[in-house]
Design an enzyme around this catalytic site. Structure first.
Site, PDB file in Angstrom:
ATOM      1  N   GLY A  13       0.798  -1.221   0.000  1.00 33.25           N
ATOM      2  CA  GLY A  13       0.000   0.000   0.000  1.00 33.25           C
ATOM      3  C   GLY A  13       0.828   1.267   0.000  1.00 33.25           C
ATOM      4  N   ARG A  36      -2.789  -9.488   0.726  1.00 27.94           N
ATOM      5  CA  ARG A  36      -3.672 -10.507   0.165  1.00 27.94           C
ATOM      6  C   ARG A  36      -3.074 -11.135  -1.090  1.00 27.94           C
ATOM      7  NH1 ARG A  36      -9.234  -7.222   0.138  1.00 27.94           N
ATOM      8  NH2 ARG A  36      -7.716  -5.566  -0.185  1.00 27.94           N
ATOM      9  N   LYS A 119      -7.933  12.244   9.001  1.00 29.31           N
ATOM     10  CA  LYS A 119      -9.372  12.130   9.241  1.00 29.31           C
ATOM     11  C   LYS A 119      -9.674  11.940  10.724  1.00 29.31           C
ATOM     12  CE  LYS A 119     -11.051  10.494   4.745  1.00 29.31           C
ATOM     13  NZ  LYS A 119     -11.774   9.412   4.028  1.00 29.31           N
ATOM     14  N   TYR A 145     -10.631   5.179  13.158  1.00 31.77           N
ATOM     15  CA  TYR A 145      -9.318   5.425  13.749  1.00 31.77           C
ATOM     16  C   TYR A 145      -9.396   5.425  15.277  1.00 31.77           C
ATOM     17  CZ  TYR A 145      -7.440   6.920   9.187  1.00 31.77           C
ATOM     18  OH  TYR A 145      -7.012   6.985   7.882  1.00 31.77           O
ATOM     19  N   ILE A 171      -0.657  11.169   1.555  1.00 27.14           N
ATOM     20  CA  ILE A 171       0.625  10.553   1.213  1.00 27.14           C
ATOM     21  C   ILE A 171       0.823  10.643  -0.300  1.00 27.14           C
ATOM     22  CG2 ILE A 171       1.951   8.410   1.202  1.00 27.14           C
ATOM     23  CD1 ILE A 171       0.418   7.602   3.738  1.00 27.14           C
TER      24      ILE A 171
END
Length: 353
Positions: A13, A36, A119, A145, A171
């Site tokens: 990611g 995965r 967030k 979160y 990011i």
């Protein structure tokens, strides 16, 4: 030399690819990447394993052979759409399954790091306190979160391992394998504008154009995560994790226009996701004329992500005082780094010059 083995959950990611590089560059570290669909590796200190974190038994089985793990970085996230409420139950279950697997497999576990984001402060809901500080009051839930950090802190009680959490904002990176990235998205917007003989208009709200914001370069973030996982001053603490810089969208837009050698345009509030839906033929023309790597425009640019960011009609700035006082003081010039990443996309023949 003290050997450390990192388990990175969500290893392919946005927050993880550069973390793998930063850790492997240090001979004290070995890395196990969990995803995965694990890629292959030819590095002798990098191994990938496959698991779906929603599958508790499968996660436990995948981790069972790896008793050498000392540090874990949780960078995964359940599927989501821009803005709105994300999946609380799924995100909490994924983290809980990882903790269960780690505690069963890794007797020398020292630290678990949780990647969250801005967030946390409710920027997806509207104006929020800025600069945002780590001790800011929580907004009305749901916010996954909150549940994740609460779970991590609760599970740590009475254990030998410690935890930390990071809160990056936007990011960005040279990451051809990832469309949800502001660099190629803005680059494609600029390239199509140039192809049509237009100035570089700003598709968001005028209030957003002049708002102050910040971002998090992926490699800088990776160095930040490494520090958080090992520093005594970061134990059981959460930190904002941006470049330590801030800018107005107006200033970034001017630099992008200069980089593509076109005029800076006007604020023309439109939905980029809607307005760019018919632009594939124009992109095909750009690809052919410049000899670019051919790929669908939808795989290169995340127009919904651009819409989300350019319609934040308020400042989004994270205070970096806490992490600087704790000992991590590196900073990055966000606009300079953004242009550097744009140039990397051009050198890779993904964006035109």
């Amino acid at each position: 030399m003290s050997q450390k083995t990192a388990l990175i959950a969500g290893a392919t990611g946005a927050a993880s690819i550069r973390l793998v590089e930063v850790l492997i560059a240090d001979p004290e570290w070995s890395v196990i990447g969990l995803s995965r669909n694990p890629p292959s590796s030819t590095h002798d200190r990098l191994t990938y394993i496959g698991a779906d974190l929603m599958d508790a038994a499968g996660t436990r089985a995948a981790l069972a052979p790896h008793d050498q793990i000392t540090h874990a970085f949780y960078t995964s996230r359940a599927p989501f759409k821009e803005g709105g409420v994300e999946d609380v139950e799924g995100n909490v279950a994924m983290l809980g399954n990882l903790i269960d697997g780690l505690e069963a497999a890794a007797p020398n576990l020292a630290h678990i790091h949780l990647v969250t984001g801005s967030k946390w402060y409710g920027i997806h809901l509207g104006p929020s306190p800025s600069p945002a500080r780590e001790d800011a009051a929580r907004h009305m839930p749901p916010n996954f979160y909150y549940d994740q950090q609460d779970l991590l802190a609760r599970r740590q009680q009475g254990r030998d391992w410690t935890w930390s959490a990071s809160r990056p904002n936007v990011i960005y990176d040279f990451a051809p394998q990832r469309a949800r990235n502001l660099v190629p998205t803005i680059g494609a917007w600029a390239a199509i504008s140039k192809e049509l003989g237009l100035a570089l208009d700003y598709p968001g709200h005028p209030d957003s154009f002049d708002a102050i914001t910040d971002m998090t370069d992926a490699t800088h973030f990776a160095r930040t995560l490494k520090w958080m996982a090992t520093a005594d001053t970061a134990r059981n603490e959460a930190f904002n994790a941006t470049d330590g810089d801030f800018f107005r969208w107006r200033h970034l837009w001017r630099r992008v226009a200069d980089h593509f050698e076109i005029e800076l345009g006007e604020c023309r509030p439109v939905s980029a996701e809607i307005w760019m839906a018919d632009k594939q033929p124009i992109w095909d023309r750009i690809v052919q004329r410049h000899g670019l790597e051919a790929e669908p425009l939808s795989d290169l640019a995340a127009w919904g992500f651009l819409d989300f960011l350019t319609n934040q009609r308020f400042d989004v700035v994270s205070s970096m005082v806490k992490i600087h006082q704790a000992g991590f003081t590196e900073t990055v010039s966000s606009i300079d780094k953004f242009i550097e990443h744009l140039a990397s996309y051009q050198e890779a023949r993904i964006l035109p010059r």
